[in-house]
Design an enzyme around this catalytic site. Structure first.
Site, PDB file in Angstrom:
ATOM      1  N   LYS A 197       0.863  -1.201   0.000  1.00 46.41           N
ATOM      2  CA  LYS A 197       0.000   0.000   0.000  1.00 46.41           C
ATOM      3  C   LYS A 197       0.889   1.237   0.000  1.00 46.41           C
ATOM      4  O   LYS A 197       1.468   1.601   1.022  1.00 46.41           O
ATOM      5  CB  LYS A 197      -0.939   0.050   1.210  1.00 46.41           C
ATOM      6  CG  LYS A 197      -2.035   1.106   0.961  1.00 46.41           C
ATOM      7  CD  LYS A 197      -2.649   1.718   2.163  1.00 46.41           C
ATOM      8  CE  LYS A 197      -1.931   2.887   2.759  1.00 46.41           C
ATOM      9  NZ  LYS A 197      -1.803   4.091   1.893  1.00 46.41           N
ATOM     10  N   GLU A 273       9.210   0.865  11.216  1.00 43.62           N
ATOM     11  CA  GLU A 273      10.300   1.830  11.002  1.00 43.62           C
ATOM     12  C   GLU A 273       9.663   3.204  11.020  1.00 43.62           C
ATOM     13  O   GLU A 273       8.930   3.565  10.090  1.00 43.62           O
ATOM     14  CB  GLU A 273      10.976   1.585   9.643  1.00 43.62           C
ATOM     15  CG  GLU A 273      11.962   0.460   9.646  1.00 43.62           C
ATOM     16  CD  GLU A 273      13.144   0.696  10.565  1.00 43.62           C
ATOM     17  OE1 GLU A 273      13.454   1.856  10.872  1.00 43.62           O
ATOM     18  OE2 GLU A 273      13.742  -0.303  10.997  1.00 43.62           O
ATOM     19  N   CYS A 308      13.668  10.533   7.058  1.00 51.30           N
ATOM     20  CA  CYS A 308      13.480  10.067   8.442  1.00 51.30           C
ATOM     21  C   CYS A 308      14.730  10.305   9.286  1.00 51.30           C
ATOM     22  O   CYS A 308      14.639  10.607  10.475  1.00 51.30           O
ATOM     23  CB  CYS A 308      13.100   8.594   8.462  1.00 51.30           C
ATOM     24  SG  CYS A 308      14.239   7.568   7.527  1.00 51.30           S
ATOM     25  N   GLU A 407       9.317  15.676  15.350  1.00 56.66           N
ATOM     26  CA  GLU A 407       9.792  15.509  13.976  1.00 56.66           C
ATOM     27  C   GLU A 407       9.043  16.481  13.067  1.00 56.66           C
ATOM     28  O   GLU A 407       7.834  16.385  12.908  1.00 56.66           O
ATOM     29  CB  GLU A 407       9.547  14.068  13.516  1.00 56.66           C
ATOM     30  CG  GLU A 407      10.173  13.788  12.178  1.00 56.66           C
ATOM     31  CD  GLU A 407       9.876  12.383  11.679  1.00 56.66           C
ATOM     32  OE1 GLU A 407       8.737  11.910  11.861  1.00 56.66           O
ATOM     33  OE2 GLU A 407      10.782  11.772  11.084  1.00 56.66           O
TER      34      GLU A 407
HETATM   35  P1  NAD Z   1       2.262   8.224   7.944  1.00 59.88           P
HETATM   36  O1  NAD Z   1       2.470   7.456   9.184  1.00 59.88           O
HETATM   37  O2  NAD Z   1       1.261   9.320   7.949  1.00 59.88           O
HETATM   38  O3  NAD Z   1       1.816   7.254   6.748  1.00 59.88           O
HETATM   39  C1  NAD Z   1       2.565   6.107   6.413  1.00 59.88           C
HETATM   40  C2  NAD Z   1       1.647   5.096   5.758  1.00 59.88           C
HETATM   41  O4  NAD Z   1       0.654   4.712   6.716  1.00 59.88           O
HETATM   42  C3  NAD Z   1       0.883   5.640   4.536  1.00 59.88           C
HETATM   43  O5  NAD Z   1       0.802   4.623   3.567  1.00 59.88           O
HETATM   44  C4  NAD Z   1      -0.468   5.967   5.108  1.00 59.88           C
HETATM   45  O6  NAD Z   1      -1.518   5.905   4.158  1.00 59.88           O
HETATM   46  C5  NAD Z   1      -0.635   4.886   6.164  1.00 59.88           C
HETATM   47  N1  NAD Z   1      -1.563   5.284   7.230  1.00 59.88           N
HETATM   48  C6  NAD Z   1      -1.816   6.542   7.683  1.00 59.88           C
HETATM   49  N2  NAD Z   1      -2.771   6.507   8.649  1.00 59.88           N
HETATM   50  C7  NAD Z   1      -3.106   5.203   8.811  1.00 59.88           C
HETATM   51  C8  NAD Z   1      -4.044   4.524   9.648  1.00 59.88           C
HETATM   52  N3  NAD Z   1      -4.845   5.178  10.498  1.00 59.88           N
HETATM   53  N4  NAD Z   1      -4.124   3.172   9.560  1.00 59.88           N
HETATM   54  C9  NAD Z   1      -3.348   2.484   8.674  1.00 59.88           C
HETATM   55  N5  NAD Z   1      -2.470   3.086   7.836  1.00 59.88           N
HETATM   56  C10 NAD Z   1      -2.334   4.422   7.913  1.00 59.88           C
HETATM   57  O7  NAD Z   1       3.698   8.739   7.493  1.00 59.88           O
HETATM   58  P2  NAD Z   1       4.066   9.633   6.250  1.00 59.88           P
HETATM   59  O8  NAD Z   1       3.619  11.025   6.536  1.00 59.88           O
HETATM   60  O9  NAD Z   1       3.608   8.957   4.998  1.00 59.88           O
HETATM   61  O10 NAD Z   1       5.663   9.534   6.248  1.00 59.88           O
HETATM   62  C11 NAD Z   1       6.472  10.283   7.077  1.00 59.88           C
HETATM   63  C12 NAD Z   1       6.957   9.467   8.248  1.00 59.88           C
HETATM   64  O11 NAD Z   1       7.630   8.299   7.798  1.00 59.88           O
HETATM   65  C13 NAD Z   1       7.975  10.229   9.074  1.00 59.88           C
HETATM   66  O12 NAD Z   1       7.675  10.051  10.440  1.00 59.88           O
HETATM   67  C14 NAD Z   1       9.282   9.546   8.723  1.00 59.88           C
HETATM   68  O13 NAD Z   1      10.283   9.669   9.699  1.00 59.88           O
HETATM   69  C15 NAD Z   1       8.845   8.144   8.526  1.00 59.88           C
HETATM   70  N6  NAD Z   1       9.842   7.381   7.767  1.00 59.88           N
HETATM   71  C16 NAD Z   1      10.629   6.486   8.451  1.00 59.88           C
HETATM   72  C17 NAD Z   1      11.613   5.761   7.777  1.00 59.88           C
HETATM   73  C18 NAD Z   1      12.500   4.775   8.515  1.00 59.88           C
HETATM   74  O14 NAD Z   1      13.104   3.938   7.862  1.00 59.88           O
HETATM   75  N7  NAD Z   1      12.619   4.846   9.824  1.00 59.88           N
HETATM   76  C19 NAD Z   1      11.783   5.937   6.404  1.00 59.88           C
HETATM   77  C20 NAD Z   1      10.967   6.861   5.748  1.00 59.88           C
HETATM   78  C21 NAD Z   1       9.995   7.570   6.443  1.00 59.88           C
END
Ligand code: NAD
Length: 516
Positions: A197, A273, A308, A407
C-alpha cells in the site's frame, strides 16, 4: 521514450514535454491485472510543484484489500513462487531490477511529478537505489544458509527460515519507490506474497512497477498494489485476519496503530520503522568546519528535509558556533527551491499542502518558543501554485523546545549549543527517537565513546547521518523502531521469515515421556 539518454542530455524543456505527455497507471494491481476499486471511488493525485491534479487514482477499500489478500494467499499456497528454488527467484528479481533500470527516466519523472523531489535526485538516487535494492536481495537469497542445531549423533536438528506467507507493506511518501523496494526485495526474495500500500500522496511508481514485475516473470498474485488512504486500505490490511505480517514505515503515531490492529485481529507480526530527530554534532576539533557545515546543510535540506534520518538538530561547541552557523547558512542558501523538473534544482516542493502547513506551523512554534530564526522560514514560489519552503535555520534552540523534540519533516534545522561531552550526550539522547547520529571530530576516543553511548541504530563519524547504503541494515531504537528488524540489509529477512526447528530422531531415544 528513450531510456538510454543520460540526465545531461535532458533539459528542463525535455522534462516539461515528457511531463505534458506522461501517462499514469491509476488502477489497483490485483491478481496480475489492473482493476478499478470495487466501489469505483478515486482520489486526486496532486503535483506538489503546481498544486494541480495529475490524475485520479483508485481509492481501495476493505473489499479491494480482501481481493488482494485472497490473491496473495492463493499465490502463496500454490507454491509457484514460495517453493521455487532461490536461484530461480533470484533470476526473476534481477530481471525485475533490470527493468526498473531500463525505465529509469520514466519512473524518475513519475516520482518527481507525484512527490515534488528534484528530477536529478529521482533519476540519480531514488530509481537506481531501488533497482539496486531489489537486485541485492535477489543476489543474497541464493547465498544465505540456514542453521543446524547442535545434537548428538542420534539426531539431526535443522533450523530453516520459512516465508511468513502473506506480507503487507504500508509505506510513506518521502522515497516512494525506494521504500517500496526496501519491502519488495526481502519479502519476495524469501518467497512471500506481498500486498503493497503506497502512501496516498505518491502511488504512481508503485503502480507502474507492478507490471514490470510481471514482465520479469513474477507469477500473478505475488505482488499486489492497493492505493488508497491509511484509514481505509491501510487499516484494512492491519486488521486483516489472513495477513501474516505487516512491514510498516511511517510516523510513530501510525506505527502504534498497527500494534493495536495486530492485537485486535490475528496477532500478525508487525515490523515498524518510524520517525527520527537525528543530530549532527560538530566538535571544536573537527577536521574541517566548512566540510562539516556542508554535510550538515545537505543532511537537513536534502529531499526538502523529508527524510526520516535528516539531521534536524545540529549540536555545536560554543567556540566554533558562529563560524559553523555562518557556513551552514552559506551552503543552505545554495539550496533554494526551484522547479523540480529543472535538472539543476537541488530542492523541490513539500509533498502536499498539509505537509507544507505542518512545517510552517512548526516554524511559527519555533518563533513563539523564543528560538532565533536566522534563515528562511517562508513559503516561496507561491505563484507556481506549489508547496515550496525555503531552507530554514533556528539558532539558540534549547533541547526542550518542541522544534528540538518533534519531527518536523521539513527543511528546518535547530542549532543547539553545548559545552562538555557529557552535556552533549545528554542532549543527543534526550529524545523519544533513536534513528541516526553523526559526530565530526578528530578525537578517536571521543568518536568511539560517542558511538558506544549514543541511543540510535545508526552512528556515523565524520560523515553525514543520512547515509543509507543497501546491505548496511537501516533502523533505530526507541520510538523509531520499537519492534523491527533492519531495513535494506540481510537482517530484514528476520521480519519476513520465521524460524522452524526440525528434528529427526534416528534412534527413538530423544522421546522423553514413554507411555507404559
Ligand atoms: P504516515 O504514518 O502518515 O503514513 C505512512 C503510511 O501509513 C501511509 O501509507 C499511510 O496511508 C498509512 N496510514 C496513515 N494513517 C493510517 C491509519 N490510520 N491506519 C493504517 N495506515 C495508515 O507517514 P508519512 O507522513 O507517509 O511519512 C512520514 C513518516 O515516515 C515520518 O515520520 C518519517 O520519519 C517516517 N519514515 C521512516 C523511515 C525509517 O526507515 N525509519 C523511512 C521513511 C519515512
Amino acid at each position: 521514450m528513450s531510456t538510454l539518454a543520460t540526465q545531461a542530455e535532458l533539459t528542463l524543456n525535455d522534462w516539461k514535454e515528457r511531463a505534458a505527455n506522461a501517462t499514469f497507471k491509476t488502477q489497483a494491481f490485483i491478481d496480475g491485472e489492473y482493476r478499478q476499486a470495487l466501489s469505483g471511488q478515486t482520489f486526486d493525485c496532486i503535483n506538489p510543484a503546481t498544486g494541480q491534479c495529475l490524475t485520479r487514482v483508485a481509492s481501495c477499500q476493505s473489499e479491494d484489500v480482501d481481493a488482494a489478500v485472497a490473491s496473495a494467499r492463493q499465490a502463496f499456497e500454490s507454491g509457484e513462487w514460495s517453493r521455487r528454488a532461490p536461484t530461480e527467484r533470484k533470476k526473476i528479481l534481477l530481471k525485475f531490477a533490470q527493468l526498473v533500470r531500463e525505465h529509469r527516466e520514466e519512473l524518475a519523472l513519475l516520482e518527481t511529478l507525484d512527490m515534488g523531489k528534484p528530477i536529478s535526485d529521482s533519476l540519480n538516487v531514488d530509481i537506481p537505489l531501488s533497482a539496486d535494492c531489489i537486485a541485492w536481495f535477489g543476489e543474497t537469497v541464493d547465498k544465505s544458509y540456514d542453521e543446524i542445531a547442535p545434537t548428538g549423533s542420534d539426531a539431526l536438528a535443522l533450523i530453516p527460515r520459512e516465508p511468513m506467507g502473506v506480507v503487507a507493506a504500508v509505506i510513506p511518501w518521502n522515497f516512494p519507490l525506494l521504500m517500496a523496494a526496501w519491502k519488495i526485495g526481502p519479502a519476495l526474495a524469501t518467497g512471500n506474497s506481498l500486498i503493497l500500500k503506497p502512501a496516498e500522496q505518491s502511488p504512481l511508481t508503485a503502480l507502474r512497477i507492478a507490471e514490470l514485475a510481471m514482465e520479469a516473470g513474477l507469477p500473478k498474485g505475488v505482488l499486489n498494489v492497493v492505493p488508497g488512504f491509511g484509514e481505509t486500505a491501510g487499516q484494512a490490511l492491519g486488521m486483516h485476519m489472513d495477513v501474516d505480517c505487516v512491514a510498516f514505515t511511517g510516523s510513530a503515531e501510525v506505527g502504534k496503530l498497527f500494534l493495536q490492529y495486530s492485537g485486535k485481529s490475528n496477532m500478525k507480526r508487525v515490523s515498524l520503522e518510524c520517525g527520527g530527530k537525528s543530530p549532527h554534532i560538530v566538535l571544536a576539533d573537527c577536521h574541517d568546519i566548512d566540510q562539516a557545515a556542508q554535510a550538515a546543510a545537505s543532511g537537513i535540506y536534502y529531499n526538502q528535509g523529508e527524510v526520516c534520518n535528516a539531521g534536524s538538530r545540529l549540536l555545536v561547541q560554543e567556540s566554533i558556533k558562529d563560524e559553523l552557523v555562518e557556513r551552514v547558512m552559506h551552503w543552505g542558501k545554495k539550496l533554494m527551491p526551484g522547479d523540480p523538473l529543472d535538472p539543476s534544482t537541488q530542492m523541490g516542493a513539500m509533498v502536499d499542502k498539509t505537509q507544507m502547513e505542518r512545517v510552517l506551523g512548526y516554524i511559527d512554534i519555533g518563533k513563539s518558543e523564543g528560538a532565533h530564526l536566522r534563515m528562511g522560514g517562508n513559503r516561496v514560489l507561491g505563484e507556481s501554485g506549489g508547496y515550496f519552503i525555503e531552507p530554514t535555520l533556528f539558532d539558540q534552540v534549547n533541547n526542550d523546545m518542541k522544534i528540538a523534540q518533534e519531527e518536523i519533516f521539513g527543511p528546518v534545522v535547530a542549532i543547539i549549543e553545548y559545552e562538555t561531552f557529557d552535556e552533549m550526550m545528554n542532549i543527543v539522547n534526550g529524545t523519544r527517537y533513536g534513528l541516526s547520529a553523526a559526530i565530526y571530530t578528530k578525537d578517536i576516543n571521543e568518536s568511539f565513546k560517542f558511538m558506544r553511548d549514543v541511543e540510535t541504530g545508526l552512528a556515523y563519524v565524520n560523515t553525514s547521518c543520512i547515509g543509507a547504503e543497501v546491505g548496511q541494515n537501516f533502523g533505530g531504537i526507541k520510538d523509531t523502531s520499537p519492534i523491527s528488524s533492519r531495513e535494506a540489509g540481510s537482517q530484514m529477512f528476520d521480519a519476513v521469515t520465521y524460524v522452524k526447528n526440525m528434528v529427526v530422531d534416528f534412534s527413538g531415544k530423544l522421546q522423553k515421556a514413554q507411555i507404559e
